[in-house]
Motif scaffolding. Structure first.
Motif: not given
Length: 374
Positions: A55-62, A70-74, A111-117, A147-155
């Motif tokens: 987890k990434s906290k207080k790094s200010y990267v986000n 905007k993106t949307s989900v169903e 499978k490991s969604a973020y790690k496929q990017i 793409s790392p988990f916890g990064a805003t841009r990853s989402v």
């Protein structure tokens, strides 16, 4: 002071699993001098699996990321709407109908969604992270390749890819689908389910995305299927009805959580917020809307109780009532049958008393049903 540490109780293989490029002990300033800036990373144990997640906290990267679109989900409603439209179309078709004409569904999970990017090579200088090696207690640095988990841009980046995959399934494969992050729910007629499954798997394979083969997720098409943590039932589709209910696992999880709170008699602000969110989601899959007051009481509990004090009686009663509702509440029902429209107009007033007495409060309303007024 540049690395956050969460005690895990055992060594972690995160370095070798996530980052093939691993450097020895050093200081953050060494990377800054070389033109790099390493982010803090900390470990958190995931519930149930006991796996460790960075987890990434207080790094200010986000704080440096933003998006113009905007993106949307169903979610659940989109799946129910899709199912009802297909049921209506199937029931209106001419000719004899058999079991193979029933609508069935299933969910595909990446499978490991973020790690496929993968990250662009020219951007990898910005993807250094700093961690504490639990074996040597030394600070180590690693360069991320995905793409790392916890990064805003990853989402945001992943949701854009998810939207493309959904459209490929719909337009190229001609298969009704919805996308919620890495969950893709598809529907088909029973006699075409095998072909639909082959089509989806082939399309994802052609574009280079791996689907999860976990036995708990890679399930065949069925009239009862799971998606987004809830259970959908098309068993009553001949009546034009779709049922949505909480899964047995979710019921058991909430029951255990509530029992633990009632036994300990303690509920802090963080636990209350988490429980409130879970209860609201679970309530959305139960027929009726009568739990609002109880959920509010649970959320307000930390504001009423002080540290070391027993739960307020109102909160305790609310938890007991919510527990029974989650376990025994009827599934949410969506139907094609026409319903009589009713319109409610409601209002209330509250005026202070002239003396020391309580204020005078009143409320009233009008119900319109067709040409009738009540």
């Amino acid at each position: 002071g540049t690395v956050q540490v969460v005690r895990t109780g055992r060594p972690c293989g995160y370095f070798s699993l996530l980052c093939p490029l691993l450097y020895g002990a050093g200081h953050r300033l060494q990377l800054q001098a070389a033109g790099h800036n390493a982010c803090h990373r900390a470990y958190a144990r995931r519930p149930k699996t006991s796996a460790l997640r960075a987890k990434s906290k207080k790094s200010y990267v986000n704080d440096t990321c933003g998006a113009q679109k905007k993106t949307s989900v169903e979610g659940v409603d989109a799946i129910v709407k899709m199912a009802l439209r297909l049921i209506a179309r199937a029931s209106s078709a001419e000719g004899p109908k058999g079991p193979g004409d029933h609508i069935v569904g299933r969910t595909y999970d990446l499978k490991s969604a973020y790690k496929q990017i993968p990250l662009a090579p020219e951007e990898r200088d910005l993807t250094w992270i700093a961690l504490l090696d639990p074996d040597t207690s030394a600070v180590r640095f690693a360069q991320l390749l995905a793409s790392p988990f916890g990064a805003t841009r990853s989402v945001h980046n992943f949701l854009r890819c998810s939207e493309v995959l959904k459209e490929i399934t719909r337009v190229t494969g001609l298969i009704p689908s919805t996308a919620y992050f890495d969950d893709f729910t598809t529907l088909s007629k029973g006699r075409r389910a095998e072909m639909a499954d082959r089509t989806v798997c082939s399309l994802f394979g052609v574009v280079g995305w791996d689907l999860s083969k976990d036995e708990s997720k890679d399930l065949p098409f069925s009239e009862t299927f799971r998606a987004l943590g809830v259970e959908f039932s098309l068993a009553r589709q001949d009546e034009g009805i779709v049922l949505v209910a909480n899964t047995p696992e979710r019921k058991e999880e909430l029951t255990t959580l509530i029992d633990g709170i009632l036994t300990s008699g303690q509920l802090d602000a963080k636990e209350a917020e988490s429980l409130r969110s879970r209860l609201l989601f679970a309530e959305g899959q139960i027929f009726g809307r009568c739990a609002k007051a109880a959920v509010i009481a649970v959320g307000d509990s930390p504001k009423i109780a002080t540290s070391g004090c027993a739960l307020p009686e109102e909160t305790r009663k609310s938890l007991v009532w919510l527990k029974e509702r989650v376990i025994h509440g009827a599934p949410s029902v969506s139907t094609l049958a026409p319903r009589e429209k009713m319109i409610f107009y409601m209002d209330g007033a509250c005026e202070p008393a002239s003396g020391q007495g309580p204020p005078k409060c009143s409320f009233g309303g009008i119900v319109l049903v067709g040409d009738q007024k009540f």
